[in-house]
Design a protein around this motif. Sequence first.
Motif: not given
Lengths: 270, 270
Positions: B235-241
């Motif tokens: 799944p696509l994921d990441s902190n907001l950067s």
Amino acid sequence: MKVIEILEEAAKRVHKNVKHLAGTKESGTDHGVGAGGDISRRIDIVAEKTVLDYLREINFECTVFGEECGMVELSPNPKGFVIMDAIDGSTNAVRGLPFYCCSLAFTPEDRLGSVTDGVVMDLHNGDLYSASKGKGAYMNGKKIQVHKEKPVYFVVGVDISGISSDALPRLAPILAASNHVRHFGAVALELAIFARGLVDVFVDLRRKLRITDIAAGYLIALEAGGYVVDENYMPLDSNLSYDKRISFIAAANKETLAETMRKLGLPNNA
Amino acid sequence: MKVIEILEEAAKRVHKNVKHLAGTKESGTDHGVGAGGDISRRIDIVAEKTVLDYLREINFECTVFGEECGMVELSPNPKGFVIMDAIDGSTNAVRGLPFYCCSLAFTPEDRLGSVTDGVVMDLHNGDLYSASKGKGAYMNGKKIQVHKEKPVYFVVGVDISGISSDALPRLAPILAASNHVRHFGAVALELAIFARGLVDVFVDLRRKLRITDIAAGYLIALEAGGYVVDENYMPLDSNLSYDKRISFIAAANKETLAETMRKLGLPNNA
């Protein structure tokens, strides 16, 4: 009635007759393989019949060179050929993607290079593009021209549908260099919006395009001041044959054309 | 007022405020480099200001993570983040190409994977796409879903703008295999029309997309029954950067996803 008016009226009738079909299941019904080699869908057949019926109705003495129907002689004494892709972008039309058109051109002789009149009708929004040789290009009656100024953001149209693994790397330099690559899926209309100045460059190196796809859009692009050449920096030309396949490069001005040809590793002056 | 209603109202206000700008010279005026790294154009600035003004007007306690404006804290006690690309497809908007949108998403946490609400507004025709987690996806209030049937003509969307010469050959197998490749130039809206079933597959392997481009479209695609994964089938994921860059593959069903991943030489099951 002038030839251009005949083509315009035919395109308007196609618009009227296929409006209700776009995005429906019915529009996509399979009607077998057409003269151009693709499967004909119901929407293609309805559109072609509209043009043929109209040309018969007004007794326009011509031979139709159609994408689906093949060569149809409407008179024993034809004044020339109507080159017809009654629906360019059929898949868009069937799926409901808002980019498909009717492309009609007229040539007194059996050659792409002799086309005198061309009409592209945006069948989604009804915009009508037209040109007669030497008289400029028009959208809905207003003169149009390609984007002559150097744009801040270069928009590059490409046709990469079914592109071979040999041809794809040739495009690498122009794809890498543009942050605004587009492919809407109906070359006749892509040439019309190029003519209107919305796109700066259009490249198709697949050697897959047919004369029916390009005849009208080519004239409109030229009459709007665009440069359109083949891979040898020559004008597009050919007799009207279903076997002929075309590659081309269109650019809004001479410098952009030379620069694009150079990036593609093609001859960049005549 | 529900969060989704707030996003919808904000998008409607953007539609109203930028309508007159599309295709005008004024819309393209340069306003310097935005937080996301692209040049902000006047149309971007007007659209962002519309959203920020509205969120302030209703005292929505949040932090805005915007494409141009960067992180803007609208409250010392934020309930979460509004991820905003107020105009996705700015170049299309400026040039008058009819494909650009407003993309707004909400997440209670500092993560892409936690997005609970997403809205994509087609700013050309006013179609409003929206989804809340677990509640399905909608267009103009009607439920939508991806194209579940095996289509006769496979439509493959790609983003190849500025694609590197390394990444391009990876796409060769899917480009060669599809006669209907498309690239309209606004990923959020391309995901929305994928969610609606107009496109079967969408691939972006450039590692250039930003979180602001994808947050809303990703949720809408998932809620419409689509499969969207990264290059590792995750799944696509990441902190907001603003530094995070994303590649993804979207497909209308599991078989198509596996087949596409296989053609791309990527892992094809989790």
